[in-house]
Design a protein around this motif. Structure first.
Motif, short mmCIF file in Angstrom:
data_model
loop_
_atom_site.label_atom_id
_atom_site.label_comp_id
_atom_site.label_asym_id
_atom_site.label_seq_id
_atom_site.Cartn_x
_atom_site.Cartn_y
_atom_site.Cartn_z
N SER A 244 0.70 -1.27 -0.01
CA SER A 244 0.00 -0.01 0.04
C SER A 244 0.85 1.39 -0.02
O SER A 244 0.21 2.35 -0.37
CB SER A 244 -0.91 -0.02 1.21
N LYS A 245 2.15 0.99 0.44
CA LYS A 245 3.08 2.17 0.50
C LYS A 245 3.96 2.41 -0.75
O LYS A 245 4.95 3.03 -0.46
CB LYS A 245 3.63 2.50 1.74
N MET B 4 5.59 -0.98 -7.94
CA MET B 4 4.48 -1.56 -8.33
C MET B 4 4.59 -2.06 -9.73
O MET B 4 4.14 -3.19 -10.08
CB MET B 4 3.18 -0.63 -8.18
N ALA B 5 5.29 -1.22 -10.47
CA ALA B 5 5.57 -1.83 -12.10
C ALA B 5 6.35 -2.86 -12.11
O ALA B 5 6.27 -3.93 -12.84
CB ALA B 5 6.13 -0.61 -12.89
N ILE B 6 7.32 -2.88 -11.27
CA ILE B 6 8.13 -4.08 -11.26
C ILE B 6 7.52 -5.28 -10.54
O ILE B 6 7.76 -6.47 -11.12
CB ILE B 6 9.70 -3.75 -10.42
N ILE B 7 6.76 -5.23 -9.61
CA ILE B 7 6.07 -6.24 -8.96
C ILE B 7 4.93 -6.86 -10.07
O ILE B 7 4.98 -7.85 -10.49
CB ILE B 7 5.28 -5.83 -7.92
N GLY B 8 4.39 -5.94 -10.87
CA GLY B 8 3.24 -6.57 -11.98
C GLY B 8 4.18 -7.07 -12.91
O GLY B 8 3.68 -8.13 -13.62
#
Length: 46
Positions: A24-25, A31-35
């Motif tokens: 969430s932080k 977030m792009a790398i995680i996706g």
């Protein structure tokens, strides 16, 4: 092809779960790398 990319991701890209990242932080680039890692991993397994 996806299996090779998954191996490269494992070596090169950081693992945010091992670092204890709070999703969430997380910043947008994290977030792009995680996706991206999620997309490649699911394609490699399927």
């Amino acid at each position: 092809m996806h299996k090779i990319l998954a191996q490269i991701n494992k070596i090169i890209l950081p693992s945010f779960t091992k670092q204890g990242l709070d999703i969430s932080k997380a910043k947008k680039w994290k977030m792009a790398i995680i996706g991206y890692r999620y997309f490649i991993t699911t394609r490699a397994l399927g």
